[in-house]
Scaffold this motif. Sequence first.
Motif, PDB file in Angstrom:
ATOM      1  N   ALA A 105       0.870  -1.094  -0.169  1.00  0.00           N
ATOM      2  CA  ALA A 105       0.025   0.131   0.051  1.00  0.00           C
ATOM      3  C   ALA A 105       0.899   1.357   0.171  1.00  0.00           C
ATOM      4  O   ALA A 105       2.097   1.176   0.459  1.00  0.00           O
ATOM      5  CB  ALA A 105      -0.866  -0.134   1.228  1.00  0.00           C
ATOM      6  N   PHE A 106       0.331   2.261  -0.447  1.00  0.00           N
ATOM      7  CA  PHE A 106       0.916   3.560  -0.494  1.00  0.00           C
ATOM      8  C   PHE A 106       0.128   4.776  -0.316  1.00  0.00           C
ATOM      9  O   PHE A 106      -1.013   4.684  -0.783  1.00  0.00           O
ATOM     10  CB  PHE A 106       1.843   3.738  -1.908  1.00  0.00           C
ATOM     11  CG  PHE A 106       1.342   3.980  -2.991  1.00  0.00           C
ATOM     12  CD1 PHE A 106       0.805   4.996  -3.672  1.00  0.00           C
ATOM     13  CD2 PHE A 106       0.944   2.801  -3.724  1.00  0.00           C
ATOM     14  CE1 PHE A 106       0.093   5.275  -4.637  1.00  0.00           C
ATOM     15  CE2 PHE A 106       0.247   2.758  -5.040  1.00  0.00           C
ATOM     16  CZ  PHE A 106      -0.031   4.151  -5.545  1.00  0.00           C
ATOM     17  N   ARG A 107       0.719   5.877   0.139  1.00  0.00           N
ATOM     18  CA  ARG A 107      -0.137   7.085   0.471  1.00  0.00           C
ATOM     19  C   ARG A 107      -0.156   7.789  -0.897  1.00  0.00           C
ATOM     20  O   ARG A 107       1.113   8.084  -1.333  1.00  0.00           O
ATOM     21  CB  ARG A 107       0.436   7.957   1.681  1.00  0.00           C
ATOM     22  CG  ARG A 107       0.470   7.049   2.631  1.00  0.00           C
ATOM     23  CD  ARG A 107       0.627   8.022   3.945  1.00  0.00           C
ATOM     24  NE  ARG A 107       1.832   8.173   4.633  1.00  0.00           N
ATOM     25  CZ  ARG A 107       2.201   8.614   5.524  1.00  0.00           C
ATOM     26  NH1 ARG A 107       1.253   9.394   6.260  1.00  0.00           N
ATOM     27  NH2 ARG A 107       3.241   8.847   6.053  1.00  0.00           N
ATOM     28  N   ASP A 108      -1.425   8.279  -1.450  1.00  0.00           N
ATOM     29  CA  ASP A 108      -1.145   9.227  -2.534  1.00  0.00           C
ATOM     30  C   ASP A 108      -1.859  10.619  -2.136  1.00  0.00           C
ATOM     31  O   ASP A 108      -2.091  11.378  -3.021  1.00  0.00           O
ATOM     32  CB  ASP A 108      -1.810   8.802  -3.956  1.00  0.00           C
ATOM     33  CG  ASP A 108      -3.333   8.778  -3.859  1.00  0.00           C
ATOM     34  OD1 ASP A 108      -3.801   8.781  -2.766  1.00  0.00           O
ATOM     35  OD2 ASP A 108      -3.932   8.422  -4.812  1.00  0.00           O
ATOM     36  N   GLY A 109      -2.074  10.635  -0.860  1.00  0.00           N
ATOM     37  CA  GLY A 109      -2.394  11.941  -0.275  1.00  0.00           C
ATOM     38  C   GLY A 109      -2.569  11.909   1.079  1.00  0.00           C
ATOM     39  O   GLY A 109      -2.284  10.955   1.663  1.00  0.00           O
ATOM     40  N   ASP A 110      -2.940  13.112   1.899  1.00  0.00           N
ATOM     41  CA  ASP A 110      -3.071  12.968   3.539  1.00  0.00           C
ATOM     42  C   ASP A 110      -4.093  12.085   3.637  1.00  0.00           C
ATOM     43  O   ASP A 110      -5.309  12.101   3.231  1.00  0.00           O
ATOM     44  CB  ASP A 110      -3.230  14.359   3.834  1.00  0.00           C
ATOM     45  CG  ASP A 110      -2.241  15.029   4.935  1.00  0.00           C
ATOM     46  OD1 ASP A 110      -1.317  14.028   5.263  1.00  0.00           O
ATOM     47  OD2 ASP A 110      -2.297  16.005   5.496  1.00  0.00           O
ATOM     48  N   PHE A 111      -3.937  11.196   4.475  1.00  0.00           N
ATOM     49  CA  PHE A 111      -4.947  10.143   5.175  1.00  0.00           C
ATOM     50  C   PHE A 111      -5.818   9.571   3.968  1.00  0.00           C
ATOM     51  O   PHE A 111      -6.882   9.452   3.967  1.00  0.00           O
ATOM     52  CB  PHE A 111      -5.946  10.785   5.997  1.00  0.00           C
ATOM     53  CG  PHE A 111      -5.097  11.352   7.078  1.00  0.00           C
ATOM     54  CD1 PHE A 111      -4.810  10.535   8.175  1.00  0.00           C
ATOM     55  CD2 PHE A 111      -5.077  12.669   7.393  1.00  0.00           C
ATOM     56  CE1 PHE A 111      -3.880  10.958   9.264  1.00  0.00           C
ATOM     57  CE2 PHE A 111      -4.287  13.267   8.592  1.00  0.00           C
ATOM     58  CZ  PHE A 111      -3.707  12.392   9.448  1.00  0.00           C
TER      59      PHE A 111
END
Length: 303
Positions: free
Chosen positions: A129-135
């Motif tokens: 999984a990865f973050r593409d924005g805040d939260f």
Amino acid sequence: MTWHILGAGSLGSLWAARLTRAGLPVRLVLRDRARLKTYEAGGGLTLVEQGEARQYAIPAELPSSTSPISRLLVACKAYDAEAAVQPLLPRLAPGAELVLLQNGLGSQDAVALKLPHARCVLASSTEGAFRDGDFRVVFAGHGFTWLGDPLRPEAPAWLAELEQAGIPHGWTPDILSRLWRKLALNCAINPLTVLHDCRNGGLAEHPAEVSVLCTELAELLQRCGQPDAAEGLHDEVLRVIQATAANYSSMYQDVANGRRTEISYLLGHACATAARHRLNLPHLESLHTRLKAHLLQRGLPVT
Ligand code: NAP
């Protein structure tokens, strides 16, 4: 029983969203008031799966909140885990259980040492999984999470909740062997992808370098009492290089994005363990030295 989740990043959010939609009580523990404010202003956590985004309004709190914690998922990076758990110590209820999701080795012991009376379940996950924005987190790769407790072989009853939440998992009496094996695979592949500036498949052009590292890593695993983790290591490394040829390793991506790596808990831990066993592993040592120089040059931490 409530799942408190410390670290609402990639993996923490992935667990939080799935537990929540299975109807299980979840609370996020965010680092400070500013993060809590941003989270609350956004209305919750967003998980993107197969291109579809869905928001979950999971309640969140500060570490300084006072309600007791009986089950804590620690989903910070290895280098943050010990400090992040510290303020929660007074909130841990008798018989509290922690699940430690950190990659590599070393951070789990640091956390467990602070908690002689709590149970620490260790995890080794191949989910992505990865973050593409805040939260906001993208579920990028299906995988499996092995769980185990080196001190107590019996499985906890809450594994049924992971089943209910659709989190693919298995219980193993030998979680340390799995963590060591993953660490060794990581040491044989990730630092070289950084130093050669290539995708995993690019290592096919450096067979001798990969081979000698596998020999040294297998020697280390044997010496520290993990012979099963040493078995067939080189073959598996070659298989991983081939199967993930088009991918950039996690360490490569961290360095490329100017993010701190978990080097101390991977290659650093391997070299420190070799030194403790008075084992001379020159190629592994040299790899560590070269990687640290590379990180320093880019202004990134070497621990
Ligand atoms: P991540 O996206 O960087 O998330 C880490 C989270 O921890 C961030 O949300 C961060 O908060 C939070 N945090 C740090 N210090 C904290 C504190 N003191 N109090 C509260 N929260 C704190 O990391 P990740 O990718 O999920 O990785 C977590 C672990 O899982 C790592 O060891 C990683 O190697 C392992 N892992 C990850 C994956 C994956 O696909 N992502 C796969 C397998 C294993 P902020 O949001 O405020 O920065």
